[in-house]
Design a protein around this motif. Structure first.
Motif, short mmCIF file in Angstrom:
data_model
loop_
_atom_site.label_atom_id
_atom_site.label_comp_id
_atom_site.label_asym_id
_atom_site.label_seq_id
_atom_site.Cartn_x
_atom_site.Cartn_y
_atom_site.Cartn_z
N GLN A 79 4.85 -20.76 46.74
CA GLN A 79 6.32 -21.40 46.95
C GLN A 79 6.01 -23.10 46.58
O GLN A 79 6.58 -23.83 47.26
CB GLN A 79 6.84 -21.24 48.48
N GLY A 80 5.34 -23.27 45.36
CA GLY A 80 5.33 -24.52 44.98
C GLY A 80 4.36 -25.48 45.72
O GLY A 80 4.02 -26.68 45.30
N VAL A 81 3.60 -25.14 46.70
CA VAL A 81 2.45 -25.72 47.34
C VAL A 81 1.38 -25.34 46.85
O VAL A 81 0.79 -24.44 46.81
CB VAL A 81 2.67 -25.48 48.69
N VAL A 82 0.64 -26.31 45.95
CA VAL A 82 -0.52 -26.26 45.36
C VAL A 82 -1.85 -26.22 46.25
O VAL A 82 -2.03 -27.22 47.02
CB VAL A 82 -0.68 -27.28 44.23
N ALA A 83 -2.57 -25.16 46.31
CA ALA A 83 -3.66 -24.96 47.19
C ALA A 83 -4.91 -25.62 46.56
O ALA A 83 -5.59 -26.64 47.10
CB ALA A 83 -4.06 -23.54 47.21
N THR A 84 -5.02 -25.68 45.25
CA THR A 84 -6.01 -26.56 44.58
C THR A 84 -5.45 -27.41 43.50
O THR A 84 -5.08 -26.87 42.41
CB THR A 84 -6.86 -25.28 44.00
N PRO A 85 -5.07 -28.56 43.89
CA PRO A 85 -4.35 -29.55 42.95
C PRO A 85 -5.17 -29.41 41.62
O PRO A 85 -6.33 -29.68 41.63
CB PRO A 85 -4.20 -30.96 43.64
N PRO A 86 -4.33 -29.32 40.53
CA PRO A 86 -5.23 -29.53 39.32
C PRO A 86 -5.20 -30.68 38.87
O PRO A 86 -6.15 -31.06 38.04
CB PRO A 86 -3.88 -28.78 38.44
N GLY A 87 -5.15 -31.77 39.61
CA GLY A 87 -5.07 -32.87 39.19
C GLY A 87 -3.90 -33.41 38.44
O GLY A 87 -3.36 -32.66 37.89
N ARG A 88 -3.69 -34.78 38.40
CA ARG A 88 -2.65 -35.36 37.77
C ARG A 88 -3.03 -36.80 37.05
O ARG A 88 -3.72 -37.50 37.87
CB ARG A 88 -1.31 -35.28 38.50
N PRO A 89 -2.34 -37.07 36.11
CA PRO A 89 -2.64 -38.41 35.52
C PRO A 89 -2.17 -39.51 36.32
O PRO A 89 -0.90 -39.30 37.08
CB PRO A 89 -2.20 -38.37 33.74
#
Lengths: 271, 129
Positions: A79-89
């Motif tokens: 539901q939109g909560v990222v378990a492993t954040p892909p990282g963001r600029p």
């Protein structure tokens, strides 16, 4: 006798040294084939650690369950909560509002939702690599279509007379057994990832590919766009595994859904 | 992408019962998870396209009139990985029942395909229930 002993005394380490060198060379080569020029050969079809790789269909007789079968691996997010954040600029403060606005209007602004090429690094690691001395060709099987990138590795510079493009102009070189690919000359019609991650025409992406096992590659990328990013964006490395399915011609990408969207419900789209 | 990296988003949606193939966009923004329907007929056509395939089901009414439903589904690469082809889905024109979610914009015969169940009992589950 003394001479013979001396020969044995000094000869043994030399022999052992040679054996160790041979073993070392064997170990180096055991991670995969090499080209005639001695560089690693990454040729092959690879599951690139994203996209459909997580799909594990279950078949029982004639029935097939693709999703919702109980045995599907646990999702990386719910539901939109990222378990492993892909990282963001990370953007300079003056661009935060623009990124936020684009993110809010993702459904109407994200280029890949309209079948456009995803750009680099959003397209991810190559799905197939065809390589020969002096050149590597990256092939992609993307939901937006099939794409290719030609990566010269013979020392030539970037092409000067080409127009900016979705996937840019790439040149590669070897740092040991790692292929380093620098890509420039992008158009500005791609995002770095989802959520409004725009970039300028001066975007520069450096990707690194190396073999980590007989059937695995590691792909990593660093994004440079100092006019808008507060620091280079280092993506988390991805592991590519030898694929069981070869690539086929992609079906045409013909977007027919957006006109039926009733709101801007955000779609986390981390590629 | 490779039919790519929309994986996390897709799984999120599938987990909540609204599967999106390529995370091309939010399926929740297009289909209503609370408005489920069953459609029985025969598959008359399949658009083998991305980012979503479309499966057309002809439904015969009491007076013989035919209504065609358009069911949106997974991208081609996912169907291929599951070993599913147009031929298998059409199944020689066999009668099939589709479980699906109705479109939120009121489109009368547009829905998100969850599952196809054929007369002989075999099924293709394409999204979370």
């Amino acid at each position: 006798m003394r001479a013979a002993t001396t020969r044995v005394f000094f000869g043994l380490p030399v022999l052992l040294g040679c054996c160790l060198l041979m073993l070392s060379a064997t170990a180096q080569n055991s991670n995969g084939p090499r080209l005639a020029d001695g560089h690693p050969d990454f040729s092959g079809t690879w599951e690139n650690g994203s996209g459909i790789d997580f799909v594990q269909p279950q078949q029982t007789g004639k029935s097939v369950c693709v999703f919702g079968c109980g045995g599907t691996p646990p999702p990386p997010e719910t539901q939109g909560v990222v378990a492993t954040p892909p990282g963001r600029p990370q953007y300079r403060p003056e661009f935060a509002a623009r990124v936020a606005d684009l993110a809010k209007r993702q459904v109407s602004e994200d280029p890949v939702l309209r079948c456009k090429a995803p750009g680099v690094p959003r397209i991810g690691p190559p799905d197939k690599i065809v390589q020969r001395p002096g050149e590597a060709v990256f092939l992609y099987d993307d939901v937006s279509g099939n794409f290719f990138r030609i990566v010269p590795t013979d020392g030539r510079p970037h092409i000067k007379d080409t127009e900016p493009s979705f996937l840019g102009d790439a040149v590669g070189h070897w740092e040991g057994d790692t292929l380093v690919v620098e890509t420039v000359k992008f158009n500005t019609d791609t995002w770095l990832t989802d959520d409004g991650a725009f970039h300028t025409k001066d975007l520069r992406v450096v990707e690194k590919l190396r073999r980590t096992g007989a059937d695995t590659l590691e792909w990593s990328a660093t994004v440079y766009d100092p006019a808008v990013l507060s620091a280079p964006w280092q993506l988390a490395p991805r592991v590519e595994r030898a694929a069981k399915l070869d690539m086929v011609e992609a079906a045409p990408c013909i977007e027919q859904s957006l006109s039926h969207m009733v709101d801007d419900t955000h779609h986390t789209n981390p590629r | 992408m490779g039919q790519k990296a929309f994986a996390a988003a897709i799984l999120a949606l599938l987990t909540i019962g609204i599967g999106s193939a390529s995370a091309h966009h939010s399926v929740a923004g297009q289909f209503d998870n609370s408005k489920r329907t069953k459609i029985t007929g025969t598959i008359s056509k399949i658009d083998w396209i991305n980012p979503h395939t479309y499966i057309y089901i002809d439904v015969k009414g009491d007076k013989g009139e035919v209504t065609t439903w358009r069911l949106e589904s997974l991208p081609t690469a996912m169907l291929r990985k599951a070993g599913l082809t147009s031929e298998l889905l059409i199944a020689g024109g066999a009668t099939v029942t589709a479980d699906a979610l109705m479109a939120r914009d009121g489109s009368a015969h547009l829905a998100w395909l969850l599952k196809l169940t054929y007369e002989d009992g075999h099924f293709f589950q394409l999204a979370g229930e």
